[in-house]
Scaffold this motif. Structure first.
Motif, short mmCIF file in Angstrom:
data_model
loop_
_atom_site.label_atom_id
_atom_site.label_comp_id
_atom_site.label_asym_id
_atom_site.label_seq_id
_atom_site.Cartn_x
_atom_site.Cartn_y
_atom_site.Cartn_z
N ASP A 114 0.83 -1.21 0.00
CA ASP A 114 0.00 0.00 0.00
C ASP A 114 0.87 1.26 0.00
N LEU A 115 1.97 1.21 0.74
CA LEU A 115 2.87 2.36 0.75
C LEU A 115 3.47 2.60 -0.63
N LEU A 116 3.86 1.51 -1.29
CA LEU A 116 4.39 1.66 -2.65
C LEU A 116 3.35 2.21 -3.60
N GLU A 117 2.10 1.72 -3.44
CA GLU A 117 1.03 2.21 -4.32
C GLU A 117 0.79 3.70 -4.08
N SER A 118 0.76 4.10 -2.81
CA SER A 118 0.56 5.52 -2.50
C SER A 118 1.70 6.37 -3.07
N LEU A 119 2.94 5.88 -2.93
CA LEU A 119 4.08 6.60 -3.48
C LEU A 119 3.99 6.71 -5.00
N GLY A 120 3.58 5.61 -5.63
CA GLY A 120 3.44 5.63 -7.08
C GLY A 120 2.37 6.59 -7.56
N ARG A 121 1.22 6.57 -6.86
CA ARG A 121 0.14 7.50 -7.26
C ARG A 121 0.56 8.95 -7.08
N THR A 122 1.25 9.25 -5.96
CA THR A 122 1.71 10.61 -5.73
C THR A 122 2.72 11.04 -6.78
N SER A 123 3.65 10.15 -7.11
CA SER A 123 4.66 10.48 -8.13
C SER A 123 4.00 10.70 -9.49
N TYR A 126 2.35 14.12 -9.51
CA TYR A 126 3.32 15.19 -9.70
C TYR A 126 3.83 15.22 -11.15
#
Length: 376
Positions: A114-123, A126
Motif C-alpha cells: 500500500d505504501l508503494l502504491e501511494s508513493l506511485g500514485r503521488t509520483s 506530480y
C-alpha cells in the motif's frame, strides 16, 4: 444460516439466563427473535462469571451462537463454555472464526504494498502536473510570439495595471525585508569576524550575499506569496463563475487576455524589485556596519566597489526573469485548475504559493550550480 439439527422449527420455552455463583446457565430456545430481548433486559454482571453452561439450550441459531460468544467475551478470557452438543459446538466455533477482531488488538499498519502504491500514485500525480504545466508554459510562449509579431493585440492597460499590482505595491515590503536582511547579515557577520580581527570583510559578506543570492531570492519568494496567490485567486474566481467559458464563447483567448499580461508584468517588474532589494540590503548592511564596527559609509562604499565584482549583481538580474516566469505560470496554471466550488479555490490558491516558492528555490539552486561550474 441454521446451526444444526438442534435448530428445528421454533418451539420450546423462551431463552433464559440464570446466574449461579460463578456460573451463568443459559436455557430455552436461543434464536434471532429472542437474542435482542435478552441482550437488552437479561444480561447480568459478567465480571465474576467463570463458566457459561448451555446444556439446557434446546435450540440455537446463528444469532444465538453469536450471543453466546458475546457473553463469553464479556466474561473475559478465563470464562469457559460448557455443555454444548457437537452440532452446537461446531456452529459456535464457525461463528468464532468469523467474528471480527477486537478493535483494540487490530494493528493499523499499512502494508508495504500500500505504501508503494501511494508513493506511485503521488509520483504520477506530480508527473502529470509537471507535464501539464510544461504544456501551459508552451501555450504562453506561443501567445507571446504572436504578440511580438502583432503588438497591437497586447492589452496595454491590463499590463500596466498588473505592473502596478505586482511591482509598485510590493516595493515597501520588499525594501523593508531586504533592509532587515542586510542588518542581520552585518550584525551576525561582525560577531563572527571580530574574533579573527577581520571586521572589514563583513562588507564582502554583505555585498556578495545580497547581490548574488539573497536579494533576488527573497524578493522572488515575497512576490510568489503575493502575486502567485493573487493570480490563482483571481483566475480561479473567474473559472468558478464560468467567465472563462464565456470568454471562449465570445472568441477571446484566456491565455492572451488573462495570463500573458500577468506574466509580462512580473518579467518587467521583478528585476526592478530585485534592484531595489539589493539597494535596501546594502543600505541596511552599511548602517549596521557603521553602528557595530565603526566602518564609515565612505569606507563601506570603497570596499564594496573594490571587492564586489559586477558579475555578482549581474547574476542576480539574470535570475529575475526566470523567477518571474515560474511565479506567473504557477499562479495562473493553478487558477485555471479551479473547479466550481470554494474549497477548490482555496486549495489551488494555497498550492500556487507553495509550488511557486518551491520551484523558485529549486531554480536558484540550479543557477548556483550552473554558475559555479562556469566559474562565475
Amino acid at each position: 444460516m441454521s446451526a444444526s439439527p438442534d435448530t428445528a422449527p421454533p418451539s420450546g420455552p423462551a431463552a433464559r439466563m440464570t446466574l449461579d455463583g460463578h456460573a451463568l446457565r443459559v436455557s430455552g430456545a436461543l434464536r434471532i427473535d429472542t437474542v435482542d430481548r435478552m441482550a437488552t433486559a437479561q444480561v447480568p454482571d459478567m465480571s465474576g462469571v467463570r463458566e457459561i453452561d448451555i446444556t439446557a439450550l434446546s435450540h440455537v441459531d446463528t444469532a444465538g451462537a453469536w450471543f453466546v460468544l458475546d457473553l463469553q467475551r464479556r466474561a473475559g478470557a478465563a470464562a469457559t463454555l460448557r455443555g454444548a452438543s457437537p452440532a452446537q459446538a461446531q456452529l459456535i466455533e464457525t461463528i468464532r472464526q468469523n467474528m471480527p477482531p477486537d478493535e483494540a488488538t487490530v494493528e493499523r499498519r499499512a502494508p508495504f504494498g500500500d505504501l508503494l502504491e501511494s508513493l506511485g500514485r503521488t509520483s504520477a500525480s506530480y508527473a502529470r502536473t509537471a507535464v501539464d504545466m510544461t504544456g501551459f508554459l508552451g501555450q504562453v510562449i506561443a501567445t507571446l510570439a504572436v504578440l511580438v509579431l502583432r503588438p497591437r493585440r497586447l492589452r496595454l492597460i491590463s499590463l500596466v495595471h498588473h505592473m502596478h499590482e505586482v511591482g509598485v505595491r510590493a516595493v515597501p515590503i520588499v525594501a523593508l525585508m531586504a533592509f532587515l536582511i542586510g542588518v542581520v547579515l552585518a550584525f551576525q557577520g561582525a560577531a563572527q569576524l571580530r574574533q579573527f580581527g577581520a571586521e572589514v570583510f563583513v562588507v564582502d559578506l554583505i555585498s556578495i550575499s545580497i547581490l548574488r543570492e539573497l536579494g533576488i531570492l527573497l524578493t522572488a519568494i515575497i512576490v510568489a506569496g503575493r502575486s502567485a496567490s493573487a493570480f490563482a485567486a483571481a483566475i480561479g474566481s473567474m473559472k468558478m463563475r464560468e467567465e472563462i467559458d464565456a470568454m471562449r464563447t465570445l472568441g477571446l483567448d484566456p491565455i492572451s487576455v488573462l495570463v500573458v499580461p500577468r506574466v509580462l508584468a512580473l518579467i518587467l517588474m521583478l528585476p526592478v524589485l530585485g534592484f531595489l532589494a539589493d539597494l535596501a540590503g546594502l543600505i541596511g548592511g552599511g548602517l549596521m556596519s557603521w553602528i557595530e564596527l565603526g566602518i564609515s559609509p565612505a569606507v563601506f562604499q570603497s570596499r564594496l566597489l573594490s571587492g564586489a565584482d559586477v558579475w555578482h549583481y549581474a547574476i542576480g538580474l539574470i535570475k529575475a526573469p526566470f523567477f518571474a516566469v515560474i511565479i506567473g505560470i504557477t499562479g495562473c496554471y493553478q487558477g485555471m485548475q479551479v473547479e466550481g466550488n470554494a474549497d477548490s479555490l482555496g486549495r489551488m490558491t494555497s498550492a500556487s504559493v507553495v509550488l511557486a516558492i518551491f520551484l523558485v528555490i529549486v531554480a536558484d539552486a540550479v543557477f548556483s550550480i550552473f554558475f559555479a561550474v562556469l566559474g562565475v
